[in-house]
Design a protein around this motif. Structure first.
Motif, mmCIF file in Angstrom:
data_model
loop_
_atom_site.group_PDB
_atom_site.id
_atom_site.type_symbol
_atom_site.label_atom_id
_atom_site.label_comp_id
_atom_site.label_asym_id
_atom_site.label_seq_id
_atom_site.Cartn_x
_atom_site.Cartn_y
_atom_site.Cartn_z
ATOM 1 N N SER A 240 -12.955 79.244 -68.185
ATOM 2 C CA SER A 240 -12.706 78.264 -67.350
ATOM 3 C C SER A 240 -12.286 78.866 -66.009
ATOM 4 O O SER A 240 -13.022 78.180 -64.915
ATOM 5 N N TYR A 241 -11.867 80.046 -65.975
ATOM 6 C CA TYR A 241 -11.736 80.918 -64.594
ATOM 7 C C TYR A 241 -13.008 81.353 -64.195
ATOM 8 O O TYR A 241 -13.188 80.972 -62.925
ATOM 9 N N PHE A 244 -14.829 78.010 -62.664
ATOM 10 C CA PHE A 244 -13.892 77.638 -61.364
ATOM 11 C C PHE A 244 -14.496 78.596 -60.215
ATOM 12 O O PHE A 244 -14.728 78.092 -59.273
ATOM 13 N N GLN A 245 -14.717 79.976 -60.584
ATOM 14 C CA GLN A 245 -15.259 80.850 -59.492
ATOM 15 C C GLN A 245 -16.409 80.658 -58.906
ATOM 16 O O GLN A 245 -16.942 80.400 -57.752
ATOM 17 N N LYS A 247 -18.452 78.039 -59.536
ATOM 18 C CA LYS A 247 -18.570 76.593 -58.927
ATOM 19 C C LYS A 247 -18.032 76.066 -57.715
ATOM 20 O O LYS A 247 -18.616 75.757 -56.782
ATOM 21 N N HIS A 248 -16.800 76.526 -57.831
ATOM 22 C CA HIS A 248 -15.749 75.901 -56.609
ATOM 23 C C HIS A 248 -15.737 76.819 -55.511
ATOM 24 O O HIS A 248 -15.380 76.211 -54.327
ATOM 25 N N GLN A 249 -15.760 78.040 -55.724
ATOM 26 C CA GLN A 249 -15.757 79.137 -54.666
ATOM 27 C C GLN A 249 -17.042 79.595 -54.357
ATOM 28 O O GLN A 249 -16.951 80.852 -53.752
#
Length: 436
Positions: A240-241, A244-245, A247-249
């Motif tokens: 998940s981390y 998140f890194q 895709k979102h950042q």
């Protein structure tokens, strides 16, 4: 006018000596200069045809000869040779470590080269996969031989080495180089990694507490079952981390990288450094070759650990926690210091703390799952001494990263903390020698 016209024809013929058409050769079939140039034409054409065969030689030069650390490469074959000729575990152990060190650095280089062709998203996954390939190969080989404590201690040592030694040297070197400047980094990203490290400590601590308080429902089984369940949860959290890194950042990361590149182009000549030196398939081939060679040397290294420990009268815990991680972290150590000197602390933290997060949240749970598939009782019970060391080290690093600033004093403190940890494991006797 006659001689001048002949001279003009001669000049026009000299201007096309590399033309391979038949008409060009039939203009003056008995002209001396044209005949004289024919051997040179053959040399040039043969040189052009040889370029395709020179390309692999250039790749070998770039990967195996260009870097100064490659001077240690011959120690690997020498360790294998001495293993069969002398059987001296001490010599084989240290030569194997020296031979693996440049391979770990070259693995990082090949991964960076491949990232030029795959893009930042896949490149980040490749860095996450091959960044700690050396530690993972050593751990799987030791796990296959039933050396569970060596697996646990070597992975623990990699976390401690990245958090304290690698980050400390980077902060210290960057603080010395930029003495009159306050170096800053992304505090939010650092705290996210610190939170994941604390989650990893929680996953490792509960099986140890359950074991030492003797509160297991089924003695010897509940601890192993809890470790396997916690490992699966930690793998989900790490996935998940990563998602998140990436895709979102993704856009923010690219923006920061572009700003850093624009600032460094005029001073450092970053344009040349950003160009790939080898092709995509060459990078893939070198990753396969280097990984295979690391796996071969890792076998001889693991086999020589116990003999070297007995001959040198050094605890296996010290070898596993302190010496082995230094070999595997050679690439991270050099990269972190290099980026700190260039005042790119965000990348330094991604290398040092990101590597610690990957080992604690991915590699350790992954080894538990692999041991589960192999039928080996690999668990998260790292014993009380190792668990307490990891917990205190994570707290120290978390407090160092809270301010979002770096200086040479923080780096020196982290290095001194690592020296205390190294001295502690030098006098520490592992109570679980039955697993070795």
């Amino acid at each position: 006018m006659g001689p001048m016209e002949g001279r003009t024809d001669l000049d026009s013929d000299e201007e096309i000596p590399f033309n391979s058409s038949p008409n060009a050769r039939k203009v003056h079939p008995f002209d001396f200069e044209t005949v004289h140039l024919a051997p040179h034409m053959g040399v040039v054409n043969s040189w052009i045809h040889k370029q395709s065969s020179i390309r692999p030689l250039r790749s070998i030069y770039i990967v195996l000869l260009k870097a100064k650390i490659n001077i240690l490469l011959p120690f690997g074959p020498l360790a294998i040779l001495l293993h069969y000729l002398t059987g001296n575990h001490v010599v084989v152990f240290f030569l194997s470590m020296l031979g693996i060190t440049p391979l770990a650095e070259r693995l990082g280089y090949a991964t960076e080269q491949l990232a030029f062709y795959t893009g930042p998203t896949v490149g980040g996954l490749l860095n996450a996969t091959f960044g700690n390939a050396t530690e993972l190969i050593i751990s799987i080989y030791a796990l296959k031989n039933g050396m569970i404590r060596i697996v646990q201690q070597s992975l623990l040592g990699s976390i401690l080495s990245n958090m304290l030694l690698v980050l400390g040297c980077a902060f210290f070197t960057g603080g010395i180089v930029h003495y009159n400047k306050v170096q800053v980094f992304n505090e939010a990203a650092a705290l996210v990694n610190s939170g994941l490290l604390l989650m990893a400590v929680m996953g490792i601590m509960f099986p140890a507490v359950l074991h030492f308080t003797r509160t297991e429902v089924h003695f010897g089984k509940s601890e192993l079952a809890l470790s396997r369940f916690s490992s699966c949860v930690m793998l989900v959290a790490y996935a998940s981390y990563i998602f998140f890194q990436l895709k979102h950042q993704h856009s923010l990361h690219n923006l920061n990288c572009n700003i850093d590149e624009e600032e460094g182009v005029s001073e450092e000549g970053s344009e040349e450094e950003e160009a790939p030196e080898i092709t995509q398939w060459e990078a893939i081939g070198w990753l396969a070759v280097l990984t295979l060679w690391v796996s071969v040397l890792s076998g001889y290294l693991v086999d020589a650990i116990e003999g070297a420990s007995d001959s040198l009268n050094i605890p296996i815990a010290f070898i596993s926690v302190i010496l082995l991680p230094i070999v595997g972290n050679a690439a991270e150590h050099a990269s972190a210091i290099m980026f700190a000197v260039k005042d790119k602390l965000d990348i330094t933290l991604a290398v040092a703390i990101g590597s610690s997060t990957q080992i604690s949240m991915f590699m350790i749970p992954f080894c538990v799952v692999v041991g589960w598939l192999m039928g080996k009782p690999m668990d998260l019970n790292f014993q009380l001494f190792e668990t307490a060391t990891l917990f205190i080290a994570v707290l120290v690093v978390t407090f160092m990263l809270q301010e979002g600033k770096s200086n040479y004093l923080k780096g020196l403190m982290l290095i001194l903390c690592y020296l205390i940890v190294a001295a502690s494991f030098f006098v520490h006797m592992d109570p679980s020698n039955d697993d070795n």
